[in-house]
Design an enzyme around this catalytic site. Structure first.
Site, PDB file in Angstrom:
ATOM      1  N   CYS A 118     -19.355   3.680 -16.365  1.00 21.31           N
ATOM      2  CA  CYS A 118     -19.938   2.683 -15.388  1.00 21.31           C
ATOM      3  C   CYS A 118     -21.221   2.111 -16.284  1.00 21.31           C
ATOM      4  O   CYS A 118     -21.825   2.683 -16.907  1.00 21.31           O
ATOM      5  CB  CYS A 118     -20.376   3.374 -13.868  1.00 21.31           C
ATOM      6  SG  CYS A 118     -21.026   2.180 -12.864  1.00 21.31           S
TER       7      CYS A 118
ATOM      8  N   CYS B 113     -17.217  13.273  -4.548  1.00 27.90           N
ATOM      9  CA  CYS B 113     -17.954  12.107  -4.877  1.00 27.90           C
ATOM     10  C   CYS B 113     -19.021  12.251  -5.882  1.00 27.90           C
ATOM     11  O   CYS B 113     -19.795  12.933  -5.658  1.00 27.90           O
ATOM     12  CB  CYS B 113     -18.538  11.390  -3.488  1.00 27.90           C
ATOM     13  SG  CYS B 113     -17.677  10.147  -2.834  1.00 27.90           S
TER      14      CYS B 113
ATOM     15  N   CYS C  27     -26.932   4.719 -11.262  1.00 32.15           N
ATOM     16  CA  CYS C  27     -27.718   5.440 -10.330  1.00 32.15           C
ATOM     17  C   CYS C  27     -28.009   6.712 -10.822  1.00 32.15           C
ATOM     18  O   CYS C  27     -27.207   7.517 -11.212  1.00 32.15           O
ATOM     19  CB  CYS C  27     -26.413   5.360  -9.192  1.00 32.15           C
ATOM     20  SG  CYS C  27     -26.152   3.551  -8.806  1.00 32.15           S
TER      21      CYS C  27
ATOM     22  N   GLU D 255     -10.021   9.636 -13.921  1.00 31.16           N
ATOM     23  CA  GLU D 255      -9.684  10.753 -12.664  1.00 31.16           C
ATOM     24  C   GLU D 255      -9.282  10.245 -11.608  1.00 31.16           C
ATOM     25  O   GLU D 255     -10.175   9.235 -11.117  1.00 31.16           O
ATOM     26  CB  GLU D 255     -11.078  11.651 -12.724  1.00 31.16           C
ATOM     27  CG  GLU D 255     -11.505  12.305 -14.106  1.00 31.16           C
ATOM     28  CD  GLU D 255     -12.270  13.463 -13.725  1.00 31.16           C
ATOM     29  OE1 GLU D 255     -12.868  13.470 -12.888  1.00 31.16           O
ATOM     30  OE2 GLU D 255     -12.456  14.372 -14.567  1.00 31.16           O
TER      31      GLU D 255
ATOM     32  N   CYS E 148     -25.777  10.157  -9.715  1.00 29.40           N
ATOM     33  CA  CYS E 148     -24.345   9.686  -9.919  1.00 29.40           C
ATOM     34  C   CYS E 148     -23.878  10.355 -11.323  1.00 29.40           C
ATOM     35  O   CYS E 148     -24.592  10.105 -12.312  1.00 29.40           O
ATOM     36  CB  CYS E 148     -23.874   8.563  -9.678  1.00 29.40           C
ATOM     37  SG  CYS E 148     -22.211   8.357 -10.129  1.00 29.40           S
TER      38      CYS E 148
ATOM     39  N   CYS F 119      -8.664   8.648  -3.954  1.00 32.27           N
ATOM     40  CA  CYS F 119      -9.853   8.275  -4.426  1.00 32.27           C
ATOM     41  C   CYS F 119      -9.485   7.683  -5.687  1.00 32.27           C
ATOM     42  O   CYS F 119      -9.335   8.303  -6.766  1.00 32.27           O
ATOM     43  CB  CYS F 119     -10.962   9.176  -4.481  1.00 32.27           C
ATOM     44  SG  CYS F 119     -12.479   8.840  -5.037  1.00 32.27           S
TER      45      CYS F 119
END
Ligand code: SAH
Ligand code: SF4
Length: 391
Positions: free
Chosen positions: A139, A368, A143, A118, A146, A132
């Site tokens: 990942c 984000c 976190c 993305e 997230c 971005c």
């Protein structure tokens, strides 16, 4: 007369077997050096001519955005034919494209089976607009606030896959040949999926390509790499890329940061802050950005704001307060607008200008931390099919 049936699916034993054409190498995301080596190794150019030929190709690919060797009009027809036999200049497949009411654009790009990336373009950020980009699919870190963190790492992206995100955005924004002035895409932020410092070799190679003056030519000062705080890689990031640094801070006490950004248990605040202070090239003109997600009742009190100012004292810094973007199943709420304003006012009084980042592209889940690859769903559906097949 006996009837004759033809089995079109199975070639008869006597049918000539045509060898599959060898896959042609894609030149679109190679570094200058890789381009030169490819020309020599495939016999497309002798070693003493390869550098000049690579330079020519480079301008076509990265300045003009060419996607076809036959369009390279200052290369002889014969040479174009030789290049066309050996190479392609290809874009990956754009699986989905969405445009938000506020002008934010999001692309879902598939570079290989199961590798879906993305990328988001946000207008009016940076000098004109920021792209971005993602550095990994998924990942390894998790976190707690997230969305990407809920997805396991699929793999690191190659430099070519990182550069392809910029090329796809440029195609869609109509920004070829690479404009010197009046760009819509002026800045790059590594704030998409993944932890860029766990893929630093490819991120650094991609930055070399994107910042090259004879190509896309986005200055290193307009490229920002955001990290959750992989302390041992910070120095190399600065030395090898000269990129601007952004740190996902989110908390000023180890106890809280341990739960929000769990890599903090490995590299606690004291080590992180020391590595930031030592980041190469920091000055008032080249400040670190501290990102701070606003979580209701978690890190958003006036005392937290004062602790933040104290923690970063003396570091040339900007602060970005990010209103938390909720996602289905997230355990947090965004702070109230009045709490965010009160927090920002304390920072303003300490000299940090307008630190609130307006949420963009919320209607297309482009904000984000909301990026989460569709490939997870794809893998889930494949798994389901396998389970069904196994009874
Ligand atoms: N892995 C890197 C870069 C990608 S995340 C990093 O963590 O810095 C980009 C930014 O989005 C980080 O500051 C991250 O903390 C923030 N973020 C993640 N999830 C978010 C959410 N749901 N709402 C707001 N910001 C979020
Ligand atoms: Fe990974 Fe960054 Fe999300 Fe943390 S905030 S899980 S490091 S992408």
């Amino acid at each position: 007369m006996p009837s004759l049936t033809l089995d079109l699916l199975r070639p008869s034993p006597s049918a000539p077997v045509r060898p599959a054409a060898p896959a042609r190498l894609n030149l679109a995301g190679l570094t200058r050096e890789e381009l030169r080596t490819a020309l020599v190794e495939t016999g497309a150019a002798p070693a003493d001519k390869a550098k000049i030929r690579a330079g020519q190709l480079w301008r076509w690919i990265h300045h003009y955005g060419a996607t076809d060797v036959s369009a390279m009009s200052d290369i002889s027809k014969e040479m174009r034919a030789v290049l066309g036999e050996r190479f392609v200049v290809a874009r990956p497949e754009v699986v989905e494209r969405q445009i938000s009411k506020d002008g934010t654009r999001k692309w879902l790009i598939r570079t290989a089976p199961g590798i879906e990336i993305e990328t988001v373009y946000i207008p009016d950020v940076g000098r004109a607009g920021a792209l971005c980009v993602s550095s990994q699919v998924g990942c390894t870190l998790n976190c707690s606030f997230c969305h990407t963190g809920t997805q396991p790492l699929v793999r690191n992206l190659t430099a070519a896959e990182i550069v392809a995100q910029v090329q796809v955005a440029r195609d869609d924004l109509g920004e070829w040949p690479s404009p010197k002035e009046d760009r819509r895409l002026s800045n790059i932020v590594f704030m998409g999926m993944g932890e860029p410092l766990y893929n630093l070799d490819n991120v650094a190679a991609a930055i070399d390509i994107i910042s090259d003056n004879e190509g896309i030519a986005i200055s290193r000062r307009r490229i920002t790499v955001s990290t959750s705080g992989v302390v041992p890689e910070l120095k190399r990031l600065g030395e090898e890329t000269q990129a601007m640094l952004a740190i996902s801070l989110h908390a000023t006490r180890d106890e809280l940061r341990d739960t929000l950004v769990p890599i903090n248990r490995r590299y606690p605040l004291q080590q992180l802050m020391a590595a930031i202070r030592a980041y190469p090239g920091l000055s008032n003109a080249r400040r670190v950005t501290f990102e701070y997600v606003m979580l209701k009742g978690v890190n958003d009190s006036p005392a937290d704001a004062r602790a933040l100012i104290k923690l970063i004292a003396g570091i040339p810094a900007k602060i970005n307060l990010i209103p938390f973007n909720p996602w289905p199943g997230s355990a947090y709420e965004c702070s109230s607008w009045s709490a965010i304003e009160a927090f920002a006012a304390i920072l303003n009084r300490a000299g940090y200008a307008s630190p609130i980042r307006t949420p963009r592209g919320r209607d297309i889940l482009a904000a984000c931390g909301q990026l989460k690859s569709e490939s997870e769903k794809v893998r889930a559906s494949v798994r389901r099919r396998l389970e069904l097949a196994q009874g």
